[in-house]
Write a protein that holds these residues in place. Structure first.
Motif, PDB file in Angstrom:
ATOM      1  N   ARG A 182       0.826  -1.208   0.000  1.00  0.00           N
ATOM      2  CA  ARG A 182       0.000   0.000   0.000  1.00  0.00           C
ATOM      3  C   ARG A 182       0.860   1.258   0.000  1.00  0.00           C
ATOM      4  NH1 ARG A 182       2.770   0.876   4.196  1.00  0.00           N
ATOM      5  NH2 ARG A 182       2.010   0.808   6.335  1.00  0.00           N
ATOM      6  N   ASP A 183       0.251   2.329  -0.479  1.00  0.00           N
ATOM      7  CA  ASP A 183       0.852   3.655  -0.431  1.00  0.00           C
ATOM      8  C   ASP A 183      -0.146   4.532   0.321  1.00  0.00           C
ATOM      9  OD1 ASP A 183       1.695   6.274  -0.876  1.00  0.00           O
ATOM     10  OD2 ASP A 183       2.466   5.815  -2.873  1.00  0.00           O
ATOM     11  N   ASN A 184       0.094   4.731   1.591  1.00  0.00           N
ATOM     12  CA  ASN A 184      -0.853   5.470   2.421  1.00  0.00           C
ATOM     13  C   ASN A 184      -1.073   6.890   1.912  1.00  0.00           C
ATOM     14  OD1 ASN A 184      -1.017   3.228   4.017  1.00  0.00           O
ATOM     15  ND2 ASN A 184       0.129   4.086   5.731  1.00  0.00           N
ATOM     16  N   ALA A 185       0.005   7.524   1.471  1.00  0.00           N
ATOM     17  CA  ALA A 185      -0.099   8.923   1.056  1.00  0.00           C
ATOM     18  C   ALA A 185      -1.009   9.082  -0.152  1.00  0.00           C
ATOM     19  CB  ALA A 185       1.287   9.471   0.755  1.00  0.00           C
ATOM     20  N   LYS A 186      -1.055   8.053  -0.997  1.00  0.00           N
ATOM     21  CA  LYS A 186      -1.881   8.123  -2.207  1.00  0.00           C
ATOM     22  C   LYS A 186      -3.196   7.375  -2.059  1.00  0.00           C
ATOM     23  CE  LYS A 186       2.087   8.548  -5.327  1.00  0.00           C
ATOM     24  NZ  LYS A 186       2.792   7.956  -6.486  1.00  0.00           N
ATOM     25  N   ASN A 187      -3.419   6.760  -0.907  1.00  0.00           N
ATOM     26  CA  ASN A 187      -4.634   5.955  -0.686  1.00  0.00           C
ATOM     27  C   ASN A 187      -4.803   4.918  -1.792  1.00  0.00           C
ATOM     28  OD1 ASN A 187      -5.440   7.158   1.752  1.00  0.00           O
ATOM     29  ND2 ASN A 187      -6.390   8.853   0.653  1.00  0.00           N
ATOM     30  N   THR A 188      -3.712   4.251  -2.110  1.00  0.00           N
ATOM     31  CA  THR A 188      -3.759   3.181  -3.095  1.00  0.00           C
ATOM     32  C   THR A 188      -3.139   1.925  -2.511  1.00  0.00           C
ATOM     33  OG1 THR A 188      -1.638   3.842  -4.040  1.00  0.00           O
ATOM     34  CG2 THR A 188      -3.615   4.768  -5.053  1.00  0.00           C
ATOM     35  N   TRP A 189      -3.575   0.785  -2.970  1.00  0.00           N
ATOM     36  CA  TRP A 189      -2.975  -0.473  -2.589  1.00  0.00           C
ATOM     37  C   TRP A 189      -3.019  -1.429  -3.761  1.00  0.00           C
ATOM     38  CZ3 TRP A 189      -7.285   1.779  -0.780  1.00  0.00           C
ATOM     39  CH2 TRP A 189      -8.495   1.097  -0.796  1.00  0.00           C
ATOM     40  N   HIS A 190      -2.156  -2.440  -3.678  1.00  0.00           N
ATOM     41  CA  HIS A 190      -1.942  -3.317  -4.811  1.00  0.00           C
ATOM     42  C   HIS A 190      -1.924  -4.769  -4.359  1.00  0.00           C
ATOM     43  CE1 HIS A 190      -0.658   0.410  -6.732  1.00  0.00           C
ATOM     44  NE2 HIS A 190       0.099   0.619  -5.675  1.00  0.00           N
ATOM     45  N   LEU A 191      -2.205  -5.643  -5.291  1.00  0.00           N
ATOM     46  CA  LEU A 191      -2.107  -7.073  -5.046  1.00  0.00           C
ATOM     47  C   LEU A 191      -1.274  -7.656  -6.180  1.00  0.00           C
ATOM     48  CD1 LEU A 191      -3.027  -9.389  -3.163  1.00  0.00           C
ATOM     49  CD2 LEU A 191      -4.862  -9.821  -4.828  1.00  0.00           C
ATOM     50  N   GLN A 192      -0.062  -8.048  -5.865  1.00  0.00           N
ATOM     51  CA  GLN A 192       0.793  -8.719  -6.831  1.00  0.00           C
ATOM     52  C   GLN A 192       0.516 -10.205  -6.758  1.00  0.00           C
ATOM     53  OE1 GLN A 192       3.018  -7.412  -9.128  1.00  0.00           O
ATOM     54  NE2 GLN A 192       3.159  -9.522  -9.862  1.00  0.00           N
ATOM     55  N   MET A 193       0.084 -10.764  -7.880  1.00  0.00           N
ATOM     56  CA  MET A 193      -0.304 -12.174  -7.919  1.00  0.00           C
ATOM     57  C   MET A 193       0.644 -12.916  -8.844  1.00  0.00           C
ATOM     58  SD  MET A 193      -4.462 -11.757  -8.069  1.00  0.00           S
ATOM     59  CE  MET A 193      -4.455 -11.051  -9.711  1.00  0.00           C
ATOM     60  N   ASN A 194       1.402 -13.821  -8.270  1.00  0.00           N
ATOM     61  CA  ASN A 194       2.354 -14.633  -9.032  1.00  0.00           C
ATOM     62  C   ASN A 194       1.936 -16.098  -8.998  1.00  0.00           C
ATOM     63  OD1 ASN A 194       3.932 -12.292  -9.426  1.00  0.00           O
ATOM     64  ND2 ASN A 194       5.078 -12.676  -7.548  1.00  0.00           N
ATOM     65  N   SER A 195       2.500 -16.860  -9.909  1.00  0.00           N
ATOM     66  CA  SER A 195       2.224 -18.299  -9.971  1.00  0.00           C
ATOM     67  C   SER A 195       0.724 -18.566  -9.943  1.00  0.00           C
ATOM     68  CB  SER A 195       2.909 -19.027  -8.807  1.00  0.00           C
ATOM     69  OG  SER A 195       4.307 -18.805  -8.824  1.00  0.00           O
ATOM     70  N   LEU A 196       0.011 -17.860 -10.771  1.00  0.00           N
ATOM     71  CA  LEU A 196      -1.449 -17.967 -10.767  1.00  0.00           C
ATOM     72  C   LEU A 196      -1.908 -19.353 -11.192  1.00  0.00           C
ATOM     73  CD1 LEU A 196      -2.247 -14.426 -12.112  1.00  0.00           C
ATOM     74  CD2 LEU A 196      -3.203 -15.405 -10.024  1.00  0.00           C
ATOM     75  N   LYS A 197      -3.014 -19.770 -10.588  1.00  0.00           N
ATOM     76  CA  LYS A 197      -3.607 -21.073 -10.860  1.00  0.00           C
ATOM     77  C   LYS A 197      -5.030 -20.874 -11.376  1.00  0.00           C
ATOM     78  CE  LYS A 197      -1.148 -22.980  -6.865  1.00  0.00           C
ATOM     79  NZ  LYS A 197      -1.303 -23.692  -5.563  1.00  0.00           N
TER      80      LYS A 197
END
Length: 126
Positions: A73-88
């Protein structure tokens, strides 16, 4: 008011990666917890990952994604991310971002609530 907008979903082959992003907008003062849930057809919505906005950012993951997904997350920008690897293929679902304990200002008052994004489709082909 507060709005959450996701981006980054799509179609990927098994073993591939995707990065989801969520941006919260509005007169936001603070957010307690940012997270991602998902819902596959015929199944209940389930927590995928969550992160607090405190210093250090405590995280929590569903057992099925531990070691493969990473929330940030980036609190200052009010953004968050989900990095998804090895997807099934079983990761196929609509992914929703959520924000709990969102305090925002409206006119001369402050309000707190929980919010959800509209969802973004993630499809993993075998």
């Amino acid at each position: 008011q507060v709005q959450l907008v996701e981006s980054g979903g799509g179609l990927v082959q098994a073993g591939g990666s995707l990065r989801l992003s969520c941006a919260a907008s509005g007169s936001i003062v603070s957010i307690n917890t940012m997270g991602w849930h998902r819902q596959a057809p015929g199944k209940k919505r389930e927590l995928v990952a969550g992160i607090t906005t405190t210093r250090g950012g405590s995280t929590d993951y569903a057992d099925s994604v531990k070691g493969r997904f990473t929330i940030s997350r980036d609190n200052a920008k009010n953004t968050w991310h989900l990095q998804m690897n090895s997807l099934k293929p079983e990761d196929t679902a609509v992914y929703y971002c959520n924000a709990d304990g969102v305090t925002y200002r409206r006119l001369y008052s402050y309000y707190t609530g929980d919010y959800w994004g509209q969802g973004t489709q993630v499809t993993v082909s075998s």
